[in-house]
Design a protein around this motif. Structure first.
Motif, short mmCIF file in Angstrom:
data_model
loop_
_atom_site.label_atom_id
_atom_site.label_comp_id
_atom_site.label_asym_id
_atom_site.label_seq_id
_atom_site.Cartn_x
_atom_site.Cartn_y
_atom_site.Cartn_z
N LEU A 11 0.85 -1.20 0.00
CA LEU A 11 0.00 0.00 0.00
C LEU A 11 0.88 1.25 0.00
O LEU A 11 0.61 2.22 -0.70
CB LEU A 11 -0.91 0.01 1.23
CG LEU A 11 -1.91 -1.16 1.37
CD1 LEU A 11 -2.67 -1.03 2.68
CD2 LEU A 11 -2.87 -1.20 0.21
N GLU A 12 1.94 1.21 0.80
CA GLU A 12 2.79 2.39 0.90
C GLU A 12 3.70 2.56 -0.32
O GLU A 12 4.05 3.68 -0.69
CB GLU A 12 3.61 2.35 2.19
CG GLU A 12 2.77 2.53 3.46
CD GLU A 12 2.04 3.88 3.55
OE1 GLU A 12 1.37 4.27 2.58
OE2 GLU A 12 2.12 4.52 4.62
N ILE A 13 4.10 1.45 -0.92
CA ILE A 13 4.89 1.56 -2.16
C ILE A 13 4.01 2.17 -3.26
O ILE A 13 4.45 3.05 -4.01
CB ILE A 13 5.46 0.20 -2.59
CG1 ILE A 13 6.48 -0.29 -1.55
CG2 ILE A 13 6.12 0.30 -3.96
CD1 ILE A 13 6.96 -1.71 -1.78
N HIS A 14 2.76 1.73 -3.32
CA HIS A 14 1.82 2.36 -4.25
C HIS A 14 1.73 3.86 -3.98
O HIS A 14 1.71 4.67 -4.91
CB HIS A 14 0.42 1.75 -4.08
CG HIS A 14 0.19 0.53 -4.91
ND1 HIS A 14 0.39 0.52 -6.27
CD2 HIS A 14 -0.23 -0.70 -4.59
CE1 HIS A 14 0.10 -0.69 -6.74
NE2 HIS A 14 -0.27 -1.46 -5.74
N ALA A 15 1.67 4.21 -2.71
CA ALA A 15 1.48 5.62 -2.36
C ALA A 15 2.66 6.49 -2.82
O ALA A 15 2.48 7.68 -3.08
CB ALA A 15 1.28 5.76 -0.85
#
Lengths: 171, 518
Positions: A59-63
């Motif tokens: 989720l945070e890599i996507h962000a």
């Protein structure tokens, strides 16, 4: 179309400056010489491998690619094949079911084969640790240049880890 | 004998024999019930085997009926190590049964005495087929010798049929899994999924923890649903301990759960738009999601609200300033959402890609026992917040969003509707936060006590079955992700579609690999 253009104009440019590199995250110092790093600059191609995460780190890599962090705006992009990648971004404790896939992805990369481990699990196995089905931290399977702790690490921390791997060490 | 289990979820538990096991499942299926979860456990240490009684192992099924959950407990002797296959009644049982065999070694057997599918599911090549890691005589950190990694996919033959193998490492920021497509021209003739790549021994790891420590692990079964899992785990444990959190804590929990739903739906709407060729959608929705995550970080100390629901209550509170900030955020988000919804619904390119693409018919969805958002987009109005309506949703009843077409477009529409409804719930909750305790103290549950948690996460229902050991330890914990039921539905939804539409269809379901690989 008019509505889309209007919405784009209303949103404006919201990207924020990226955080600086942080040498304390580096696990293998001095592996690449300054000349190579200068050539590489920030034109970096990254392959992501989820080796067994809870999917929180994803989720945070996507962000990192949302308009606030705008990682691609720094010249850093995610690519679809390890053969195109300068860097492997690995999340999770490495499950034994993913061990071979991770090794093969690593072997398929061209030099310099930079590896950044993301999250507490990637750093030290996290809450899952080592067990019958988990190899624990990423460094137990492939060499890791930079490790970014956090559960999950925030997008700025991930970007910091990526930039650390390609920055010229000072001091 | 039905024994009611204490707790917020309506659950009855019954011990049965193989005949009753099949009869009960058949009766429940006929009455419109479905299979919630299936798992097995090693009970040899309880001494029943030595006493000569039936037992040694158990296989457990959680059935969802209109009246609540029925927990069936079928003792299985160590000599037989087999039990009646349920996949003829509930097709979704098949993968759960394969996982139960891999971990505990109990085989589901069809009436002719053969297993419906003897291939490993969670076991790939990391250990041999004769080893079952959840048996109690194996240590968590046991070094297991590798086994045979070969796996027989179902081969489709015929003129012009070819295979496309994808994964486990995918061409994007995606979890690992393998998809084997059999193709004619561009059309998908068959899709076979192989999952289990992320299996990292979560159920065994639970057994090395205290009941309180287990909450943190439950919140990391599937990170995108951390709030739902933490709540379901807490609900199970609170039931065993005989406590109920106060009204303020329960309403704060619902606030966090709705924010998790909104955040994930926003992300999905962006990615579905992107896969449908509208990159503008990804930029806009990922901006809105980031705004929400930043509010979470500012008010609750964590962007995804991990570890904010704890057994006994919540680890966060909300002051007036925070409440006002969230109310203002709800208004501005709703305005943005209405603008973007108009753009999505009017966009000819998106309509072309999404309408009638990846259809899961209401009939197929029912047959496969599909749950959650995907079920609602295929005409089935089910939602654990409404039925059974666990507290505080008995006082804050959401309006269900449903759609009959079961295609990608339907799953988009349901997401838009659900965000708007969650914003409405958020407002109601924020305006009715009573004063009160945030946490109640938990007494140590007696060894052998059982509890069940049942929470509607953004993807669907999350179930947690928990059993206490001595001294406040976890004896057995089985967390169940809605993806178990919904992954097989994806295999059906892609049939007859073209390969390039698979990413779009897949994204419209957005199932969890971690949650089902355990």
């Amino acid at each position: 179309m008019q509505k889309i253009l209007f919405q784009i104009a209303r949103t404006g440019i919201i990207s924020e400056p990226a955080s600086a590199a942080d040498e304390s995250l580096r696990r293998i110092p001095g592996r690449l010489n300054d000349e190579v790093l200068r050539l590489l600059g920030r034109a970096l191609a990254i392959r992501h491998v989820d080796a067994g995460s809870c999917n929180g780190c994803e989720l945070e890599i996507h962000a990192t690619n949302n308009p606030y962090y705008n990682l691609e705006g720094l010249g850093i992009k995610f690519v679809a094949s390890p053969r195109h990648a300068d860097m492997l971004l690995v999340t999770g404790p490495v499950s034994r079911n993913m061990e071979e896939a991770l090794r093969r992805t690593y072997e398929a990369m061209p030099e310099p084969k930079l590896v950044v481990a993301i999250g507490d699990c990637g750093c030290d196995g996290g809450i899952f640790g080592e067990n019958y089905a988990s190899c624990g931290r990423v460094a137990n399977v492939i060499p890791v240049d930079v490790a970014v702790p956090g559960c999950p690490p925030e997008p700025n921390a991930i970007i910091q880890g990526i930039l650390t791997a390609v920055s010229v060490a000072r001091g | 004998m039905l024994e009611p289990l204490p707790g917020a979820a309506p659950v009855w538990r019954a011990r049965c024999d193989p005949g009753q096991w099949l009869a009960a499942c058949l009766a429940i299926a006929t009455a419109g019930g479905r299979l919630g979860s299936l798992w097995a456990s090693d009970e040899r240490d309880t001494g029943k085997e030595r006493a000569g009684a039936l037992g040694g192992y158990s296989v457990h099924a959680l059935m969802v009926t209109y009246d609540g959950l029925l927990w069936l407990d079928l003792p299985v002797s160590a000599q037989v190590a087999g039990y009646p296959d349920l996949s003829g009644i509930f097709p979704c049982a098949r993968r759960m049964q394969r996982a139960a065999f891999d971990l505990v070694g109990l085989r589901a057997l069809a009436p002719d005495g053969t297993p419906p599918d003897s291939r490993g599911w969670l076991r790939h090549g990391a250990w041999s087929a004769a080893i079952h890691p959840l048996r109690r005589d194996l240590a968590l950190t046991e070094q297991l010798a590798p086994g045979d990694p070969r796996y027989a996919f179902v081969a489709v033959e015929g003129e012009g049929v070819h295979e496309i193998a994808v994964g486990p490492v995918h061409a994007g920021i995606i979890e690992p899994g393998h998809f084997r497509f059999s193709i004619v021209g561009e059309r998908v003739l068959r899709l076979e999924q192989r999952l289990g790549y992320k299996h990292k021994g979560i159920e065994k790891r639970f057994e090395s923890m205290s009941l309180l420590e287990g909450a943190r692990l439950a919140g990391r079964v599937s990170g995108d649903s951390t709030v739902a899992y933490a709540w379901a785990y807490a609900m199970a444990l609170e039931g065993m301990a005989g406590v109920r959190p106060g009204s303020r804590a329960l309403r704060l929990r619902a606030l966090l759960l709705e924010r998790e739903r909104i955040a994930n739906h926003l992300g999905d709407l962006g990615f579905i738009g992107n896969d449908g060729g509208l990159a503008f959608g990804l930029a806009q929705f990922s901006r809105l999601k980031e705004d929400l995550l930043r509010s979470n970080a500012a008010l609750f100390g964590h962007r995804y609200m991990m570890d904010r629901i704890v057994p006994g209550g919540v680890a966060v509170d909300l002051e007036t300033a925070g409440r006002d900030r969230l109310l203002a955020e709800a208004d501005s988000l709703e305005a943005e959402l209405r603008t973007l919804r108009a753009i999505y619904y009017d966009h000819a390119g998106l309509q072309d890609r999404c309408i009638n693409c990846g259809r899961l018919s209401p009939k197929t969805a029912a047959a496969l026992g599909v749950v959650g958002l995907a079920a609602r987009a295929s005409g089935h109005a089910m939602d654990a917040r409404v039925h059974p309506g666990f507290a505080p949703y008995d006082e804050f009843v959401p309006k269900l969003a449903s759609h009959r077409n079961g295609d990608v477009a339907a799953r988009i529409v349901v997401r838009f509707e659900e965000i708007l409804e969650s914003l409405q719930l958020e407002r109601s909750l924020l305006q009715a936060l009573p004063k009160g305790e945030l946490q109640v103290t938990l007494a140590e549950p007696p060894p052998g006590a059982c509890g069940v948690g049942w929470v509607e996460g953004w993807r669907g229902e999350v179930l947690v079955a928990l059993q206490a050991g001595p001294a406040g330890r976890v004896r057995r914990c089985h967390p169940h992700d809605p993806s178990w039921q919904n992954w097989p539905a994806l295999e059906h939804a892609v049939l007859g579609n073209i390969v390039p539409d698979f990413p779009l269809i897949n994204k419209s379901f957005n199932l969890s690999y971690a949650g089902a690989d355990l």
